[in-house]
Design an enzyme around this catalytic site. Structure first.
Site, mmCIF file in Angstrom:
data_model
loop_
_atom_site.group_PDB
_atom_site.id
_atom_site.type_symbol
_atom_site.label_atom_id
_atom_site.label_comp_id
_atom_site.label_asym_id
_atom_site.label_seq_id
_atom_site.Cartn_x
_atom_site.Cartn_y
_atom_site.Cartn_z
ATOM 1 N N GLU A 146 10.463 13.731 -2.925
ATOM 2 C CA GLU A 146 10.371 15.031 -3.586
ATOM 3 C C GLU A 146 9.457 14.959 -4.808
ATOM 4 O O GLU A 146 9.655 14.118 -5.692
ATOM 5 C CB GLU A 146 11.773 15.496 -4.001
ATOM 6 C CG GLU A 146 12.712 15.678 -2.825
ATOM 7 C CD GLU A 146 14.179 15.576 -3.210
ATOM 8 O OE1 GLU A 146 15.019 15.748 -2.309
ATOM 9 O OE2 GLU A 146 14.484 15.311 -4.388
ATOM 10 N N SER A 166 15.699 17.337 0.987
ATOM 11 C CA SER A 166 16.612 16.901 2.048
ATOM 12 C C SER A 166 16.566 15.390 2.126
ATOM 13 O O SER A 166 15.832 14.799 2.926
ATOM 14 C CB SER A 166 16.226 17.523 3.394
ATOM 15 O OG SER A 166 17.120 17.095 4.405
ATOM 16 N N GLU A 167 17.352 14.751 1.271
ATOM 17 C CA GLU A 167 17.311 13.297 1.158
ATOM 18 C C GLU A 167 17.692 12.609 2.469
ATOM 19 O O GLU A 167 17.107 11.594 2.840
ATOM 20 C CB GLU A 167 18.210 12.831 0.017
ATOM 21 C CG GLU A 167 17.693 13.164 -1.378
ATOM 22 C CD GLU A 167 18.044 14.591 -1.818
ATOM 23 O OE1 GLU A 167 18.650 15.324 -1.008
ATOM 24 O OE2 GLU A 167 17.712 14.954 -2.967
ATOM 25 N N PHE A 219 16.866 10.844 -8.173
ATOM 26 C CA PHE A 219 17.886 10.263 -9.046
ATOM 27 C C PHE A 219 18.851 9.477 -8.168
ATOM 28 O O PHE A 219 19.247 9.955 -7.103
ATOM 29 C CB PHE A 219 18.680 11.338 -9.796
ATOM 30 C CG PHE A 219 17.909 12.085 -10.844
ATOM 31 C CD1 PHE A 219 18.037 11.752 -12.196
ATOM 32 C CD2 PHE A 219 17.085 13.143 -10.507
ATOM 33 C CE1 PHE A 219 17.343 12.449 -13.164
ATOM 34 C CE2 PHE A 219 16.383 13.846 -11.473
ATOM 35 C CZ PHE A 219 16.510 13.492 -12.801
ATOM 36 N N ASP A 232 21.845 9.180 -8.537
ATOM 37 C CA ASP A 232 23.077 9.961 -8.417
ATOM 38 C C ASP A 232 23.105 10.790 -7.133
ATOM 39 O O ASP A 232 24.170 11.194 -6.675
ATOM 40 C CB ASP A 232 23.213 10.905 -9.610
ATOM 41 C CG ASP A 232 22.880 10.237 -10.928
ATOM 42 O OD1 ASP A 232 23.795 9.986 -11.716
ATOM 43 O OD2 ASP A 232 21.686 9.969 -11.171
ATOM 44 N N HIS A 274 23.235 12.936 -13.369
ATOM 45 C CA HIS A 274 21.845 12.493 -13.453
ATOM 46 C C HIS A 274 21.683 11.287 -14.379
ATOM 47 O O HIS A 274 20.567 11.013 -14.832
ATOM 48 C CB HIS A 274 20.942 13.614 -13.985
ATOM 49 C CG HIS A 274 20.849 14.810 -13.112
ATOM 50 N ND1 HIS A 274 21.848 15.738 -13.009
ATOM 51 C CD2 HIS A 274 19.859 15.228 -12.290
ATOM 52 C CE1 HIS A 274 21.476 16.699 -12.162
ATOM 53 N NE2 HIS A 274 20.280 16.400 -11.712
#
Length: 352
Positions: free
Chosen positions: A40, A70-71, A94, A96, A140
């Site tokens: 991203e 969309s990881e 991140f 997280d 984060h």
């Protein structure tokens, strides 16, 4: 500090960690057409933490691929691309956010080489930002590298400075196994974020590698061993300067990688100093600090400790948004100094 396996010959320049990472990726993309990056905002934006700055202009959108939010999709795509012979670098913005794509990471990326009997290589570098200290709150600001170190099949890399960041990134890209590569936001050298200047270092222009599993003794000492990594290396070095004025010489160990873990450098240091302080920005519970403590405790028949092992880390609470509360939970230079002083008895300080 220990030297890399291959030493470049040109005069080094001073780079930030962000510049060093981007340079490493660019040099490997020039060397190997199978290398590409995806994630991203890694293209025109250059990555939110500048780890891919300038690469879109050099290599174009086919090899520097901006992805949708969309990881699971793009980490799954990276795993598939690697299985088919490419060498992808995927940036998870991140750490997280790993929760939304954890199945792709620990059930597929981490396990499929083993489950194929070694027939399928998965040379994926999954790089991600870690760390707090700038008021970005609980979703984060975590580190979480211990979570991934706990899972068989993943190598875990956590550099503390630009020199190591480049060498470790090149090593990661050339590895035939999946590598988790964690960079701390607070040492990337970004102009819009307060950072430790010591992380910007001399970096040779040529490509070089730093082997995994080789910790660096960044400061020699004889009274207490401080074992740490990432941004905490810089806090430990600042603490060591203060301790020096009080007659306490701290040895600072930068682990550089968690998997593989250089236990021998840790054991040698603790055998010399007799005292161990583990400093970690990850959570104390079930993490790196407990692992290092256990490694030393299991060798107590060979190592004589002059004080109980101490751990400094983030207590098992979410990272607070409130700046005073955030500063209270993340280990500080002052707390490192205090812990070392408590471990060094009055007789030692008087003798020094």
């Amino acid at each position: 500090m220990s030297t890399p396996a291959s030493v470049a010959t040109s005069a080094p320049r001073t780079l930030t960690m962000a510049q060093a990472i981007a340079e490493a990726i660019g040099q490997e993309m020039e060397r190997d057409p199978r290398v590409f990056a995806m994630g991203e905002d890694i293209g025109r934006y250059g990555g939110i933490f500048s780890a891919t700055g300038g690469l879109l202009e050099r290599f174009g959108p086919e090899r520097i691929r901006d992805t949708p939010i969309s990881e699971s999709a793009f980490i799954g795509a990276a795993t598939g691309a690697a299985a088919e012979g490419l060498r992808p670098i995927a940036e998870l913005m991140f750490v997280d956010f790993f929760g939304v794509c954890m199945d792709q990471i620990y059930n597929h990326l981490a396990k499929n080489r083993y489950m194929s009997g070694g027939q399928v290589k998965l040379p994926v570098v999954l790089m991600t930002a870690i760390g707090g200290g700038y008021g970005d709150a609980a979703q984060h600001s975590q580190c979480l590298y211990s979570t991934f170190a706990h899972m068989p099949g993943l190598k875990v890399v956590v550099p503390s400075n630009a020199h190591d960041a480049k060498g470790l990134m090149i090593q990661a890209i050339r590895d035939d196994n999946p590598v988790m590569y964690f960079f701390h936001k607070g040492i990337m050298g970004l102009p819009w974020m307060q950072h430790h200047e010591g992380a910007s270092t001399a970096v040779p222009q040529e490509a070089y590698t730093i082997p995994f599993g080789q910790a660096a003794v960044v400061r020699e000492g004889r009274h207490v061993s401080i074992v740490t990594l990432s941004q905490m290396v810089h806090k430990a070095m600042l603490a060591a300067r203060t301790l020096h004025t009080q007659g306490i010489e701290a040895e600072v160990i930068d682990l550089r990688t968690l998997v593989p873990l250089d236990t021998q450098t840790v054991l040698r240091s603790v055998a010399k100093t007799g005292r161990l302080l583990i400093v970690d920005e990850d959570y104390v519970g079930f993490g790196l600090s407990g692992e290092i403590a256990a490694v030393v405790a299991e060798r107590m028949d060979e190592i004589a400790l002059a004080a109980p092992i101490r751990r400094l880390g983030v207590p098992n609470v979410p990272i607070p948004y409130s700046r005073p509360l955030e500063q209270a939970v993340i280990p500080s230079v002052t707390r490192i100094v205090e812990a070392c002083c408590e471990m060094a008895d009055a007789k030692l300080k008087a003798a020094a």
